[in-house]
Design a protein around this motif. Structure first.
Motif, PDB file in Angstrom:
ATOM      1  N   UNK A  32       0.893  -0.927   0.020  1.00  0.00           N
ATOM      2  CA  UNK A  32      -0.276  -0.457   0.369  1.00  0.00           C
ATOM      3  C   UNK A  32       0.616   1.292   0.047  1.00  0.00           C
ATOM      4  N   UNK A  33      -0.047   2.408  -0.203  1.00  0.00           N
ATOM      5  CA  UNK A  33       1.099   3.941  -0.600  1.00  0.00           C
ATOM      6  C   UNK A  33       2.066   4.027   0.746  1.00  0.00           C
ATOM      7  N   UNK A  34       1.650   3.782   2.092  1.00  0.00           N
ATOM      8  CA  UNK A  34       2.223   4.222   3.600  1.00  0.00           C
ATOM      9  C   UNK A  34       3.142   3.011   3.400  1.00  0.00           C
ATOM     10  N   UNK A  35       2.746   1.739   2.546  1.00  0.00           N
ATOM     11  CA  UNK A  35       4.292   1.252   2.881  1.00  0.00           C
ATOM     12  C   UNK A  35       5.613   1.114   2.689  1.00  0.00           C
ATOM     13  N   UNK A  36       5.132   2.140   1.052  1.00  0.00           N
ATOM     14  CA  UNK A  36       5.616   2.175   0.139  1.00  0.00           C
ATOM     15  C   UNK A  36       6.401   3.311   0.614  1.00  0.00           C
ATOM     16  N   UNK A  37       5.917   4.330   1.440  1.00  0.00           N
ATOM     17  CA  UNK A  37       6.372   5.531   1.717  1.00  0.00           C
ATOM     18  C   UNK A  37       7.452   5.491   2.810  1.00  0.00           C
ATOM     19  N   UNK A  38       6.997   4.686   3.007  1.00  0.00           N
ATOM     20  CA  UNK A  38       7.851   4.187   4.659  1.00  0.00           C
ATOM     21  C   UNK A  38       9.075   3.303   3.887  1.00  0.00           C
ATOM     22  N   UNK A  39       9.120   2.745   3.526  1.00  0.00           N
ATOM     23  CA  UNK A  39      10.311   2.103   2.808  1.00  0.00           C
ATOM     24  C   UNK A  39      11.144   2.845   1.542  1.00  0.00           C
ATOM     25  N   UNK A  40      10.178   2.944   0.459  1.00  0.00           N
ATOM     26  CA  UNK A  40      11.222   4.249  -0.138  1.00  0.00           C
ATOM     27  C   UNK A  40      11.460   5.293  -0.535  1.00  0.00           C
ATOM     28  N   UNK A  41      12.068   6.292   1.007  1.00  0.00           N
ATOM     29  CA  UNK A  41      12.547   7.085   1.143  1.00  0.00           C
ATOM     30  C   UNK A  41      14.051   6.871   1.443  1.00  0.00           C
ATOM     31  N   UNK A  42      13.717   5.945   2.439  1.00  0.00           N
ATOM     32  CA  UNK A  42      15.630   5.217   2.689  1.00  0.00           C
ATOM     33  C   UNK A  42      16.113   4.261   1.929  1.00  0.00           C
ATOM     34  N   UNK A  43      15.189   4.105   1.276  1.00  0.00           N
ATOM     35  CA  UNK A  43      15.784   2.702  -0.150  1.00  0.00           C
ATOM     36  C   UNK A  43      16.671   4.155  -1.017  1.00  0.00           C
ATOM     37  N   UNK A  44      15.895   5.418  -1.603  1.00  0.00           N
ATOM     38  CA  UNK A  44      16.310   5.441  -2.646  1.00  0.00           C
ATOM     39  C   UNK A  44      17.455   6.686  -1.637  1.00  0.00           C
ATOM     40  N   UNK A  45      17.271   6.776  -0.790  1.00  0.00           N
ATOM     41  CA  UNK A  45      18.624   7.745   0.375  1.00  0.00           C
ATOM     42  C   UNK A  45      19.605   6.901  -0.044  1.00  0.00           C
TER      43      UNK A  45
END
Length: 270
Positions: A32-45
């Motif tokens: 879901x959007x919350x899960x992707x936002x939670x992990x996605x920012x750190x993966x991109x960083x």
């Protein structure tokens, strides 16, 4: 907010059958959007922080224009490790492969920069010293992927074709494999990805991606799974030799790839 990446995702018999027929399947709402936002920012960083590519985009090779890539982000710990070790994706991988369990081969962040080029047609297992075809890659976009951002595209039913298995990602692989796929009449499935949609493809399924024609990066996290009982084969090219040394350190030819960086991520209860 409570996030549980071990929560099962129900894969239907029809979806499993489609995967085995076509060599890939796309599943809606895996995250879901919350899960992707939670992990996605750190993966991109982490991808940007660990990137060593300094050559301007227009001066790079076709391969290097395709994406920035960082492997085994899980070794950084924290959210990246949580994501890669989550059982949701691993259980889907085992369901699709029909195996008792799956191990990690490695993870890979793929960051297609604004203006980034095509990902030429290829099959991943060209790079892998693995004895069988029981491998699957989960391709997880960290945002929706419209057509102009370069969604991953699959040549349906191409996993049984041996032509092109000796070609790494290159201009030559794009030309030769695409021509062979057209000769066979295999359809290219490259529709946009919705937010939360994830694809899974076999190691020998041929695939490609278009250029990123937007002003935003296309950020994707992938996890490559292999049968829990996968054995190492003698490398058949220098890339497989390098993969053995980096992603299966200490494994022996003919034996199960049971190393500290190839843990079992999901197995069914006895």
């Amino acid at each position: 907010m409570t996030i549980d990446l071990d929560r099962p995702y129900a894969v239907s018999e029809a979806q499993i059958a489609a995967f085995r027929r076509d060599g890939f399947v796309r599943l809606k709402n895996v995250f879901n959007a919350e899960e992707l936002a939670h992990y996605g920012a750190e993966i991109a960083r982490l991808t940007i922080a660990l990137n060593t590519q300094t050559v301007p985009l227009e001066e790079r090779s076709t391969y290097d224009r395709a994406f920035l890539q960082i492997m085994n982000l899980w070794e950084q710990g924290g959210l990246a490790r949580e994501f890669v070790f989550g059982k949701r994706l691993a259980r889907i991988a085992a369901d699709l492969l029909g195996t008792k369990g799956v191990r990690l081969y490695h993870d890979q962040s793929l960051y297609k920069e604004p203006g980034g080029g095509i990902t030429p047609a290829h099959a991943d297992q060209y790079y892998w010293p693995l004895e069988t075809d029981r491998t699957v890659t989960a391709w997880v976009p960290l945002q929706a992927v419209p057509q102009e951002m370069g969604p991953l595209g699959f040549f349906a039913e191409s996993q049984r074709v041996e032509f092109g298995r000796d070609l790494g990602i290159s201009d030559e692989s794009e030309r030769a494999i695409t021509a062979d796929m057209e000769r066979h009449g295999f359809r290219l499935v490259d529709a946009p990805f919705d937010l939360g949609e994830v694809s899974f493809h076999l190691g020998w399924t041929f695939h490609r991606a278009g250029a990123n024609r937007t002003d935003r990066p296309r950020s994707v996290m992938t996890v490559i799974y292999m049968d829990r009982e996968m054995r190492l084969k003698a490398p058949s090219n220098h890339m497989q030799q390098a993969d053995w040394e980096r992603w299966c350190p200490g494994a022996r030819i003919g034996e199960v790839i049971d190393t500290p960086i190839n843990p079992v991520l999901f197995e069914r209860a006895a």
